[in-house]
Design a protein around this motif. Structure first.
Motif, PDB file in Angstrom:
ATOM      1  N   LYS A 174      12.933  37.122  17.810  1.00 43.29           N
ATOM      2  CA  LYS A 174      13.260  38.611  17.624  1.00 43.29           C
ATOM      3  C   LYS A 174      12.248  38.968  16.541  1.00 43.29           C
ATOM      4  O   LYS A 174      11.820  40.049  16.524  1.00 43.29           O
ATOM      5  CB  LYS A 174      14.677  38.923  17.455  1.00 43.29           C
ATOM      6  N   ALA A 175      12.348  38.243  15.459  1.00 50.55           N
ATOM      7  CA  ALA A 175      11.578  38.686  14.324  1.00 50.55           C
ATOM      8  C   ALA A 175      10.033  38.887  14.731  1.00 50.55           C
ATOM      9  O   ALA A 175       9.430  39.701  14.188  1.00 50.55           O
ATOM     10  CB  ALA A 175      11.758  37.512  12.957  1.00 50.55           C
ATOM     11  N   LEU A 176       9.537  37.931  15.598  1.00 56.68           N
ATOM     12  CA  LEU A 176       8.279  38.130  16.154  1.00 56.68           C
ATOM     13  C   LEU A 176       8.068  39.497  16.830  1.00 56.68           C
ATOM     14  O   LEU A 176       7.043  40.040  16.686  1.00 56.68           O
ATOM     15  CB  LEU A 176       7.776  36.983  16.930  1.00 56.68           C
ATOM     16  N   ALA A 222       7.809  32.463   8.074  1.00 54.56           N
ATOM     17  CA  ALA A 222       9.118  31.833   7.929  1.00 54.56           C
ATOM     18  C   ALA A 222       9.632  30.883   9.078  1.00 54.56           C
ATOM     19  O   ALA A 222      10.436  29.718   8.612  1.00 54.56           O
ATOM     20  CB  ALA A 222      10.339  32.952   8.086  1.00 54.56           C
ATOM     21  N   ILE A 223       8.955  31.199  10.272  1.00 53.40           N
ATOM     22  CA  ILE A 223       9.173  30.255  11.073  1.00 53.40           C
ATOM     23  C   ILE A 223       8.718  28.803  11.116  1.00 53.40           C
ATOM     24  O   ILE A 223       9.143  27.625  11.231  1.00 53.40           O
ATOM     25  CB  ILE A 223       8.624  30.967  12.632  1.00 53.40           C
ATOM     26  N   ILE A 233      11.511  27.227  18.860  1.00 54.27           N
ATOM     27  CA  ILE A 233      11.829  28.424  18.137  1.00 54.27           C
ATOM     28  C   ILE A 233      13.064  28.871  18.675  1.00 54.27           C
ATOM     29  O   ILE A 233      13.669  28.704  19.689  1.00 54.27           O
ATOM     30  CB  ILE A 233      10.802  29.459  18.463  1.00 54.27           C
ATOM     31  N   THR A 234      13.915  29.695  17.674  1.00 57.02           N
ATOM     32  CA  THR A 234      15.304  30.039  17.986  1.00 57.02           C
ATOM     33  C   THR A 234      15.251  31.551  18.420  1.00 57.02           C
ATOM     34  O   THR A 234      14.127  32.142  18.303  1.00 57.02           O
ATOM     35  CB  THR A 234      16.218  30.002  16.966  1.00 57.02           C
ATOM     36  N   LEU A 248      25.312  24.068  17.195  1.00 53.47           N
ATOM     37  CA  LEU A 248      23.791  24.724  17.624  1.00 53.47           C
ATOM     38  C   LEU A 248      22.740  24.634  16.928  1.00 53.47           C
ATOM     39  O   LEU A 248      21.526  24.377  17.280  1.00 53.47           O
ATOM     40  CB  LEU A 248      23.998  26.158  17.906  1.00 53.47           C
ATOM     41  N   ASP A 249      23.103  24.406  15.413  1.00 55.81           N
ATOM     42  CA  ASP A 249      22.158  24.125  14.522  1.00 55.81           C
ATOM     43  C   ASP A 249      21.333  22.549  14.772  1.00 55.81           C
ATOM     44  O   ASP A 249      20.231  22.459  14.522  1.00 55.81           O
ATOM     45  CB  ASP A 249      22.569  24.408  13.107  1.00 55.81           C
ATOM     46  N   THR A 250      22.366  21.809  14.860  1.00 50.63           N
ATOM     47  CA  THR A 250      21.887  20.450  15.300  1.00 50.63           C
ATOM     48  C   THR A 250      21.118  20.137  16.394  1.00 50.63           C
ATOM     49  O   THR A 250      20.293  19.693  16.515  1.00 50.63           O
ATOM     50  CB  THR A 250      23.220  19.409  15.372  1.00 50.63           C
TER      51      THR A 250
END
Length: 264
Positions: A42-44, A64-65, A36-37, A11-13
């Motif tokens: 969620k953080a936003l 951070a993003i 964006i993940t 998933l990271d790749t």
């Protein structure tokens, strides 16, 4: 567990391979960013419950993003606050599309954010300016993205430490000082014919606050003139036509903050 870790690695790749091309005003070119993940989104969204005077959670989440997702890591130290606004606006359109609902004077307007993105290529990042009032020489300029983050963090820490006694007026006052402080690059004072550099950018926020409170009104007015120039440039992007339910078009202002990422 190893299978689960392998899935996370895949998933990271995939996330790294899913790149987007965003225009960066200070560079006058496109830069690649990872998509964006869900966790970043969620953080936003969580930032929406922040103090209405400050946008610290949003700024920290945005920081951070951008730090994580920017493919060209070497450009990060030179990104400006105007660049971060532009990047976030383009992320928003990528996530939700260009339609954005805004309520003004009890009327709902639909804005097409593609209009704002088209205008990004028309804006110019203003050059730094230096002015002297009496014995004080001040240089102002567009705040860097990293400086904005660090100052916002210090402002919020001071406010949280003082929250038992601070009033809403004091909170607004500190927000004003913080916003003004972001634009100051250098302050020099002539003392007995000798120029002393206050190393303003390296000072912690409480000391910056103390310096700003001592500045003459004429000096502060010069700083605010530069802020207004920057605000006018931002308005070229954040004031666009909106259409109400009756089909009437009117120019509407919006803000690039946590509300922009809320579903509407």
């Amino acid at each position: 567990m190893s299978d689960f870790n392998n899935i996370l690695s895949v998933l990271d790749t995939i996330s790294k391979e899913n790149t987007l091309s965003f225009y960066v005003p200070s560079l006058k070119r496109d830069v690649l960013f990872k998509g964006i993940t869900t966790g970043q989104q969620k953080a936003l969204l969580k930032a929406a419950i922040d103090n209405p005077v400050f946008q610290t959670r949003f700024i920290m989440a945005a920081y951070a993003i951008i730090i994580e997702n920017c493919v060209e890591k070497e450009i990060i130290p030179n990104l400006t606050a105007l660049d971060s606004m532009s990047i976030l606006l383009q992320y928003r359109v990528n996530i939700y599309g260009s339609d954005y609902a805004v309520t003004q004077d009890d009327k709902k307007y639909i804005l097409n954010l593609s209009e704002s993105i088209a205008r990004l290529k028309e804006i110019e990042v203003p050059a730094a300016e230096t002015f002297t009032e009496g014995q004080i020489t001040i240089t102002v300029g567009m705040p860097l993205f990293t400086d904005q983050y660090l100052l916002e963090k210090q402002v919020r820490e001071k406010t949280l430490n003082d929250q038992a006694t601070v009033t809403i007026n004091e909170t607004i006052g500190e927000a004003f000082i913080g916003e003004t402080s972001k634009f100051i690059k250098r302050i020099e004072v002539n003392v007995n014919g000798q120029t002393q550099d206050l190393n303003y950018q390296d000072l912690p926020f409480p000391k910056k606050y103390a310096v700003l409170e001592k500045l003459p009104t004429k000096s502060v007015k010069q700083i605010l003139k530069y802020l207004e120039v920057v605000s006018e440039i931002q308005r070229k992007v954040t004031r666009i036509p909106g259409v109400d339910e009756a089909g009437i078009t009117q120019d509407i202002d919006f803000t690039v903050d946590s509300s922009l990422f809320a579903l509407n």
